[in-house]
Design an enzyme around this catalytic site. Structure first.
Site, PDB file in Angstrom:
ATOM      1  N   GLU C  63       0.746  -1.144  -0.090  1.00  0.00           N
ATOM      2  CA  GLU C  63      -0.024   0.175  -0.127  1.00  0.00           C
ATOM      3  C   GLU C  63       0.878   1.308   0.095  1.00  0.00           C
ATOM      4  OE1 GLU C  63      -0.870  -2.873   1.566  1.00  0.00           O
ATOM      5  OE2 GLU C  63      -2.799  -3.235   0.977  1.00  0.00           O
ATOM      6  N   HIS C 132     -11.174  -4.374  10.034  1.00  0.00           N
ATOM      7  CA  HIS C 132     -11.986  -4.153   8.615  1.00  0.00           C
ATOM      8  C   HIS C 132     -13.083  -3.230   8.709  1.00  0.00           C
ATOM      9  CE1 HIS C 132      -9.242  -7.354   7.404  1.00  0.00           C
ATOM     10  NE2 HIS C 132      -9.814  -7.610   6.161  1.00  0.00           N
TER      11      HIS C 132
END
Ligand SMILES: Cc1ncc(C[n+]2csc(CCOP(=O)(O)OP(=O)(O)O)c2C)c(N)n1
Ligand SMILES: Cc1ncc(C[n+]2csc(CCOP(=O)(O)OP(=O)(O)O)c2C)c(N)n1
Ligand SMILES: [Mg+2]
Ligand SMILES: [Mg+2]
Lengths: 355, 328, 355, 328
Positions: C63, C132
């Protein structure tokens, strides 16, 4: 270095590190430069000599991995103290900080906590510029599972660092570069100081100045000047920004009816926003005037000496703002004497750069 | 002088001297307290940038690190604008906002240097990605140190550059240190950085970064490889920083490296070595050398004068440029 | 998919992507899964087919590096749209976001901006758990140089995504997973919608509900129910959380005299704190009662169905709080009808997991 | 059966069946909507964990990923507590707070699995660092996938483990995919993960992760290397996931991999292969196999019954454990 002496903030940090490492063999200290000639502005002096290279070590430039490694070591029984010369570098490590350290105890149902301490140093001045002087404490203060402290005095730096190390949770310990040279009396016993308490540095009746870290120094200077103008300012040093010691703050505002929250970071979305929001929600009926905040302007820090004069705000601006809040108008020159006289970008004449 | 013509050799020599004299002038002036920003000098490391100045064209884009003066100058960046930037002046290449660690001169393809270790590595790869997508000529050059390769972002960037065969050249100047930390405290013993880079999937080559001839051959071969579309390359060039990590002084007294080590590397001065070679090969005379240096010193002195005389940016402008205004 | 139709939020995103990529060959789209069979919940449908693998591509799980690569591509003339299936993964990329993207234009004196758009999806429900389903928008909203938008309706998702892409600055575009299935009429022309304006979704006179993203849906449900109780609530959709459209909010509070700020993130240090702080500072004398905030509890999200019932707050709790603020007491059962009836952890019966 | 005694072989066989039957039960029950959390199955990948269960001791610590069931069970983690955790029950190994992706059983040295790719890699290295500093016996095992090695944090962690010669074993199960992304879209063509790991400075070995014998040899050699203090090691074991990335179903119809590819790997079922081998070598009979499976199925069914019957944690407890209270 010991014994109820007048010592500097960096010496106090160093003292706490020595005490912690002596008391508990599971304490380790690592980070870029902890064993180099400069010893993180003296704060890690003599640690490697005394405790050896296994417990005190340099690291590769790899902030995220090295934080995760500290977390793993903490999970397996050590108490790591990790050091970053600039908070800015630590942006690389947000996954490990937020997704691992802050949540481990919670997501595994309290079976295992992560007793790591992360020392972050905030740079300021001498052209530190956009990526060497950030004050991102609001980020850390937003994360459940972290504790975040920003002590102002040498004694609290010492005692709160000790407590951070023995605390079973991850603690982000933020030092302002301009505090390192501040002196104060420091206890010689290894007595921790709680890391969830604000401290009333000065009591007053007209307005509560709620500040953190280096801004407390400026707030105290402002309070003295305000007193000469007949304004009694109470100065509260947050010390801990997560958790925030609400009872102390709310009680103060109930008394004074006015709050001016002083942040060392960019204003929008700052810790001072949280302070003002909470106070407004809770003490609404006690407020005599609109609550207020001060913080850094909402732009990155420019490097140039010519652009930074007004980037930071000090006692003069704080005093003017507080004066206005208590008495209405205030001529700009009333507190002019509080503005520094030397170069605006160094903590004192002794500082010759480059960092 | 194998692959180098005498014109090229002279230009490289001049560029090395240009970098050295500029840096020495910074060092000489720093203590007067007017260059108020962290400043990292490349004195001793002039060879690689100078050699690349002979190879790269204006179509090639470059990014660099905290130690960027040499790269900026070698890429053709304006001396005046750089010195003014270090002085924090309105005439600086970043208008005083960036200082020594944030240099830019887009007119010559120097796209920026930043102060976070490893930070520009993916950015350089992105420049290359855009070149590929736009079928633009030239390559992207990423300058980095032996410390920066420890950042995960180097690995991620190298992986992607290799995966997509991007026109990216990583130029690693291995000066053995990251601040005061020696390689042995940071990377496994015996591991070669260029071999690591090769295993990630990059074409690689290693060489003496203080030897103009060797560095030139390495750089040219790598450049040709990348330019011809064969994929990203990584070159490791050994060198040594003479002065302290940050600031103008020597620091062999503080104990992180031995004087003996320093003296040994000092003896491999890329400029003195090359000068001797050029003189021996009669490409240049002692007098020519002095002339070159004199001319440079003059240019540098002028740049400092202009920088000192230039105004600071207007304090009220400090709110500007947080956001760009026009749609792109 | 086009033509002033009733479409879903994800279809609207997809429409905007098609329009943007058609209009401008420099727009690229990348991220884990943008070309996989699931197409990021349908939002990247048909992009690779239409615009090819050079402009629409998957990436390694990396990322930070991949954001930096997007920044470099933006600097060299492209307009990248990067996608993350979960905001949580993006914590790895904070260095590139804050130290590069947000500051590039400033630190290089306005010479080069970074026109990148980063789509972040907030997870919720079906046991997404601690890593999440985070709502970290307060972080992004604190950073000068970033723009941060959180559109609520399909039409605004479409128009604001288009504007985000053409905006010369880095824009963090936050989508809530529970909005993806919401439907609405969407314009078929590729008309951008400004990304710095709040929208008054419903006008009222007794209280201002200031919300963002999915909480706007709940606020609107609450406002309808409040109306039946004789309480007139104004609902403001922030749309953009950096910058915040202060005039719209302040005007509303000047009128209603009451503010309840509704955040989708953990309460402490949230965007709602900023809203309440600013309103308290600015509209102090117009406030009829203490300002208030609602947000998620200050703990990580647990995974268990049994532990999440009260983790999120909906229309019922909002209505009760607003009712109390306007009329004083409110019995808990008055708004019980607003509580959902099905499983609390899915946006609707159609949702069968696993994510 | 070279290095394996028949007792060992039988135990490994049982462990593989144990993992498979547990996972199949999860798959069978998932659609009833009571396991309300993202769940990643290891069906088809049972061999490596099972082999390691024969090698690792309780002094060895392990961490894992989103796909952790097999690692947890192989390390000796409680079946009941895992199933209850997936059901979100108070009796779950994380009290329902973590779900399938956050497993823990410290009593057997399974120190945790987390859901962010690469997230536990440095944590495992840190476990090893603490072992070294405390002169503790055993090693730290880091389970990871072929996708996780793309994260910079893998590289940073591997570098440090190699630098300090830590007692860390990286176990990479290469199943060719990261979600629906094939290796070729993520890593340079022809690059071998284990060679990359070697170049970082780790001792490495590669093998067939669906062959018990081969995987056992690779794991044992690596384990001995690390245990004897020679430094960190990395093993890459090839395997294949049969079902969808996340969830209970098959997904060969959605198009990211071909049915032919699937069928080919499906034919290398580690359990069927090993069973045939054991029967051929008369180590076990067909009847023994059925008995083993029956017993396992019984245990698994019980675990599911208990999990279903168990209470949810008290909603009011959701505020607890944000912070640990006692000083350490
Ligand atoms: C992320 C980050 N970590 C640490 C630092 C502090 N720092 C500044 S320069 C430097 C050394 C980098 O070494 P190398 O890449 O070899 O470059 P050199 O200084 O030798 O040119 C370090 C660690 C930083 N700027 N950024
Ligand atoms: C930082 C981060 N990025 C992306 C994801 C989404 N994600 C979940 S599992 C996964 C695949 C990882 O592949 P691999 O490591 O090979 O493990 P496997 O699923 O094959 O076992 C991804 C990308 C994530 N959880 N975390
Ligand atoms: Mg170096
Ligand atoms: Mg995989």
């Amino acid at each position: 270095m010991s014994s109820n002496d007048m010592i500097t903030y960096s010496q106090a940090i160093n003292l706490a590190m020595h005490q912690a490492m002596e008391l508990d063999p599971s304490v380790i200290c690592y980070g870029l430069g902890v064993d180099d000639p400069k010893r993180i502005f003296g704060t890690t002096d003599n640690l490697i000599e005394k405790f050896g290279a296994e417990r005190v070590f340099d690291m590769p430039t790899a902030e995220n991995g090295m934080l995760g490694i500290g977390i793993g070591a903490a999970i397996n029984g050590l108490k790591p103290v990790m050091v970053h010369q600039r908070m800015d570098f630590f942006l690389l490590a947000m996954d490990q900080l937020v997704n691992s350290a802050a949540k481990w105890n919670y997501m595994f149902n309290g079976q295992r906590s992560v007793p790591i301490t992360i020392r972050l140093i905030v740079g300021r001045g001498w052209g530190q510029g956009p990526t060497h002087a950030q004050n991102l404490q609001a980020w850390f203060a937003h994360i459940p599972g972290l504790k975040v402290v920003m002590p102002t005095t040498p004694e609290e730096a010492r005692g709160m660092l000790l407590q951070s190390i023995v605390d079973p949770n991850p603690v982000v310990f933020i030092e302002h570069r301009w505090l390192h040279g501040q002196t104060g009396i420091v206890r010689d016993t290894p007595t921790p100081i709680p890391i969830d308490k604000a401290v009333m540095r000065r009591s007053g009746t007209d307005i509560s100045l709620v500040a953190m870290s280096y801004q407390v120094v400026e707030a105290l200077r402002a309070a003295s000047a305000l007193e000469q103008q007949g304004i009694s300012a109470e100065v509260i040093d947050l010390c801990s920004i997560r958790p925030i010691d609400w009872p102390t703050i709310l009680q103060s505002v109930e008394k004074t009816g006015r709050i001016l929250a002083l942040d060392s970071g960019a204003l929008t979305g700052s810790v001072s926003s949280e302070v003002v929001a909470k106070v407004s929600e809770t003490c609404f009926s006690s407020l005599k005037s609109a609550p207020a905040r001060m913080g850094l302007p909402d732009h990155p820090e420019p490097t140039s000496y010519g652009l930074t004069k007004d980037f930071y705000y000090g006692a003069d601006k704080i005093a003017i703002k507080a004066h206005e809040m208590v008495l209405g108008e205030c001529e700009a020159e009333r507190y002019a004497g509080l503005a520094g006289t030397g170069h605006h970008d160094v903590p004192g004449d002794y500082f010759k750069g480059p960092f | 002088m194998m692959s180098l013509s005498s014109t090229q050799a002279k230009r490289i020599y001049s560029m090395m001297q240009f970098i050295r004299k500029t840096e020495e002038a910074i060092a000489d002036n720093y203590s007067s307290g007017q260059m108020r920003c962290p400043t990292h000098l490349s004195i001793g490391q002039e060879c690689v940038p100078a050699v690349l100045s002979e190879i790269l064209t204006v179509n090639d884009l470059a990014v660099s690190t905290h130690r960027a003066h040499a790269h900026y100058l070698a890429k053709g960046g304006s001396l005046d604008a750089m010195v003014a930037e270090i002085y924090g002046k309105a005439t600086g290449c970043s208008g005083g906002r960036g200082g020594s660690m944030h240099l830019i001169d887009e007119s010559v393809g120097f796209m920026g240097s930043t102060a976070i270790v490893g930070n520009t590595i993916p950015i350089g790869v992105g420049l290359g990605l855009a070149k590929k997508i736009k079928s633009e000529s030239g390559i992207a050059v990423v300058f980095l140190g032996d410390g920066a390769i420890e950042e995960g972002v180097f690995y991620e960037s190298a992986n992607f550059a290799a995966l997509k065969k991007l026109p990216v050249l990583f130029v690693c100047e291995n000066n053995l240190y990251s601040v005061y930390s020696s390689l042995k405290d940071r990377q496994p013993a015996g591991r070669k950085i260029h071999e690591l880079a090769a295993s990630i999937g990059l074409w690689t080559k290693q060489g003496n970064g203080n030897s103009v001839e060797e560095a030139y051959d390495v750089c040219l071969e790598a450049y040709k490889h990348v330019l011809s579309g064969l994929g990203a390359a990584f070159i490791e060039l050994d060198t040594y920083r003479w002065r302290e990590h940050c600031g103008p002084n020597y620091d062999n007294d503080i104990g992180y490296r031995s004087v003996a080590e320093y003296e040994q590397h000092r003896a491999n001065d890329p400029i003195a070595t090359f000068e001797t070679q050029l003189i021996e090969n009669k490409i240049i005379s002692q007098v020519d050398c002095s002339d070159v240096v004199d001319e440079i010193n003059h240019k540098v002195a002028q740049a400092f004068e202009k920088a000192k005389a230039a105004p600071f940016p207007d304090e009220r402008s400090s709110y500007q440029h947080v956001y760009a205004q026009e749609s792109v």
